[in-house]
Write an enzyme that holds these catalytic residues in place. Structure first.
Site, PDB file in Angstrom:
ATOM      1  N   SER A 271      10.009 -21.317  38.808  1.00 36.16           N
ATOM      2  CA  SER A 271      10.005 -22.281  39.902  1.00 36.16           C
ATOM      3  C   SER A 271       9.227 -21.777  41.115  1.00 36.16           C
ATOM      4  CB  SER A 271      11.448 -22.611  40.250  1.00 36.16           C
ATOM      5  OG  SER A 271      11.481 -23.849  40.873  1.00 36.16           O
ATOM      6  N   LYS A 275       5.476 -19.944  41.239  1.00 35.84           N
ATOM      7  CA  LYS A 275       4.250 -20.238  42.009  1.00 35.84           C
ATOM      8  C   LYS A 275       3.699 -18.919  42.561  1.00 35.84           C
ATOM      9  CE  LYS A 275       6.822 -24.234  43.941  1.00 35.84           C
ATOM     10  NZ  LYS A 275       6.836 -25.297  43.001  1.00 35.84           N
ATOM     11  N   TRP A 362      10.419 -33.324  37.921  1.00 30.94           N
ATOM     12  CA  TRP A 362      10.012 -32.991  39.295  1.00 30.94           C
ATOM     13  C   TRP A 362       8.831 -32.002  39.266  1.00 30.94           C
ATOM     14  CZ3 TRP A 362      10.274 -34.812  43.910  1.00 30.94           C
ATOM     15  CH2 TRP A 362      10.272 -34.010  45.037  1.00 30.94           C
ATOM     16  N   HIS A 412      15.443 -27.795  34.388  1.00 32.45           N
ATOM     17  CA  HIS A 412      14.789 -26.773  35.218  1.00 32.45           C
ATOM     18  C   HIS A 412      15.643 -25.504  35.196  1.00 32.45           C
ATOM     19  CE1 HIS A 412      12.158 -25.699  38.567  1.00 32.45           C
ATOM     20  NE2 HIS A 412      13.216 -25.314  39.272  1.00 32.45           N
TER      21      HIS A 412
HETATM   22  C1  GTR Z   1      12.456 -27.411  44.544  1.00 26.16           C
HETATM   23  C2  GTR Z   1      11.007 -27.459  44.915  1.00 26.16           C
HETATM   24  C3  GTR Z   1      10.194 -27.011  43.743  1.00 26.16           C
HETATM   25  C4  GTR Z   1      10.710 -25.748  43.105  1.00 26.16           C
HETATM   26  C5  GTR Z   1      12.218 -25.654  43.106  1.00 26.16           C
HETATM   27  C6  GTR Z   1      12.794 -24.275  42.853  1.00 26.16           C
HETATM   28  O1  GTR Z   1      13.277 -27.896  45.534  1.00 26.16           O
HETATM   29  O2  GTR Z   1      10.695 -28.766  45.277  1.00 26.16           O
HETATM   30  O3  GTR Z   1       8.839 -26.890  44.126  1.00 26.16           O
HETATM   31  O4  GTR Z   1      10.170 -24.631  43.717  1.00 26.16           O
HETATM   32  O5  GTR Z   1      12.772 -26.071  44.293  1.00 26.16           O
HETATM   33  O6  GTR Z   1      12.266 -23.265  43.314  1.00 26.16           O
HETATM   34  O7  GTR Z   1      13.834 -24.226  42.200  1.00 26.16           O
END
Ligand code: GTR
Length: 439
Positions: A271, A275, A362, A412
């Protein structure tokens, strides 16, 4: 007091109706038919229009792309921060030769993040599998909840750094409690990784930059300001840049630890950490393999696709992550001189793996696949197999060419299935014979 509250409520209401996406993060588009049409920047065409046709010319285009990501997306890492590379001091503060029922030797290592003795520090938790001949490859990745969250062992130090709130008592007043021990073990199958012959190194990401909009002051960034500087310039690093920098500083330490094969360090991240992982892997060619798990917007997913999270939404919800310049593209994504396929291409010819989850809309799983596909021409120019396919595979059909990929069922998260694929991918690309793998 009551008047104050009324003003505050009116202000929040105005904010909700004026900040796009603030009402409901899920007012995002999830309809493939509305993902839009776009033209991706060609990885092999320079900004001046010159087309790259040989591997020998790639370093020039690579430097151009790297500079654009630094300038417009993640921000530059100041040269004062790069000057300390490999020169920061560290010490091993604990050593347990029979950790995890004798499976591994565990070390806790503290690295000073500046050359001041009382400056900020980063704590590395390192496990090396016991009974192996010679130095081992290591999976390095940051964690979200402190090093104590990846293991149930009672003698690993609990992070004392700021931490995001949690409603189950594991984090109270933004500090981890004893209940946070082991809270992330499902994402860190230490036994599986160690038995496969790999070491594990992890750091709490908040040691570099506390992950909230006011985190800058307590991050490492002010420690690297120029004399008189009071805030980062619009082309300078934010939280993602700081986390990426910390990953490289951890590798500096691993290079000096006996038992670690520092030429076989596999960087992985989930996540938002995924990045930063891609950005670290793009900048630092010492990482042998780079793995992105569900990294989504600002990670492996194409920004030009209007699907799931968008640039505007990410810059609004997380104003501290990217360079100030990135906000220029909130509503102008087509003018962004790069897209995320080029970030993956910066890792070439080293193996890169893009993992997605089907329910993680997402993060735009198709956009992540298309990011991987977009990097393919660069890998092929450099004589590597690249992704090797053009259509997105179905669930649980991992691709293990130089650009690896899978999409699994579920949400996720980081699961055992993901880890099985990461280990398999590393075994293939580090050319580890079966005898060196599972015990
Ligand atoms: C979310 C964000 C994502 C991702 C995620 C995470 O809220 O929008 O880009 O980074 O968090 O890190 O779990």
């Amino acid at each position: 007091m009551a008047g104050m509250r009324t003003y505050l409520s009116i202000f929040i209401l105005i904010l909700l109706f004026t900040v796009p996406g603030a009402q409901n993060p899920n007012n995002a588009n999830y309809d493939e038919a509305k993902a839009g049409t776009y033209r991706l920047p060609d990885p092999l065409v320079m900004r001046n229009g010159h087309r790259i046709t040989t591997a020998g010319e790639w370093p020039v285009r690579r430097a151009e792309i790297l500079d654009l990501f630094a300038q417009e997306v993640y921000g530059r890492t100041p040269s004062s921060a790069m000057a300390v590379k490999g020169r920061l001091t560290f010490e091993t503060v604990s050593r347990q030769p029979a950790a995890l029922d004798g499976l591994a030797t565990r070390q806790e290592i503290t690295l000073r993040l500046t050359n001041r003795a009382d400056g900020p520090r980063m704590n590395i938790l390192l496990y090396l599998p016991n009974g192996r001949k010679g130095p081992v490859p290591v999976f390095l990745g940051m964690n979200f909840n402190g090093n104590q969250s990846v293991t149930n062992e009672p003698d690993v130090a609990i992070s004392s750094a700021w931490m995001r709130a949690d409603n189950e008592g594991r984090v109270l007043n933004n500090r981890a409690t004893a209940k946070s021990r082991g809270m992330a073990i499902s994402r860190w199958p230490l036994g599986m990784i160690l038995r496969s012959g790999y070491g594990v190194a992890t750091i709490y990401y908040g040691d570099l930059y506390p992950d909230h909009a006011q985190g800058l002051a307590d991050s490492i960034i002010p420690h690297y300001y120029q004399p008189g500087q009071r805030s980062p310039g619009p082309d300078e690093w934010g939280a993602l840049g700081a986390w990426a920098w910390g990953m490289s500083r951890c590798l500096d330490v691993l290079e000096k630890i006996p038992g670690v094969n520092s030429r076989q360090v596999i960087l992985h991240g989930h996540s938002r950490i995924g990045k930063a992982t891609l950005w670290a892997g793009a900048q630092d060619p010492r990482f042998a393999i780079v793995i992105s798990n569900d990294s989504g917007e600002g990670g492996a997913a194409l920004a030009r696709r209007n699907f799931g999270e968008t640039i505007e939404r990410i810059n609004t919800a997380f104003p501290h992550w990217f360079a100030g310049n990135f906000k220029k593209y909130n509503r102008e994504v087509d003018s962004l001189p790069v897209d995320q396929h080029l970030l993956l291409a910066l890792i070439a010819p080293r193996p890169v793996y893009v993992a997605s989850a089907a329910e993680d809309l997402w993060a735009d799983p198709r956009g992540e696949f298309l990011g991987a596909r977009g990097a393919d021409p660069v890998y092929r120019l450099l004589g590597r197999s690249g992704l090797g396919i053009t259509a997105m595979p179905g669930l649980h059909q991992p691709v293990t060419t130089t650009i690896g990929h899978h999409i699994r069922a579920g949400k996720h998260d980081v699961t055992d299935y993901d880890w099985e694929q990461f280990i398999n991918f590393a075994n293939i690309h580090l050319k580890r014979p079966a005898s060196m793998r599972k015990r």
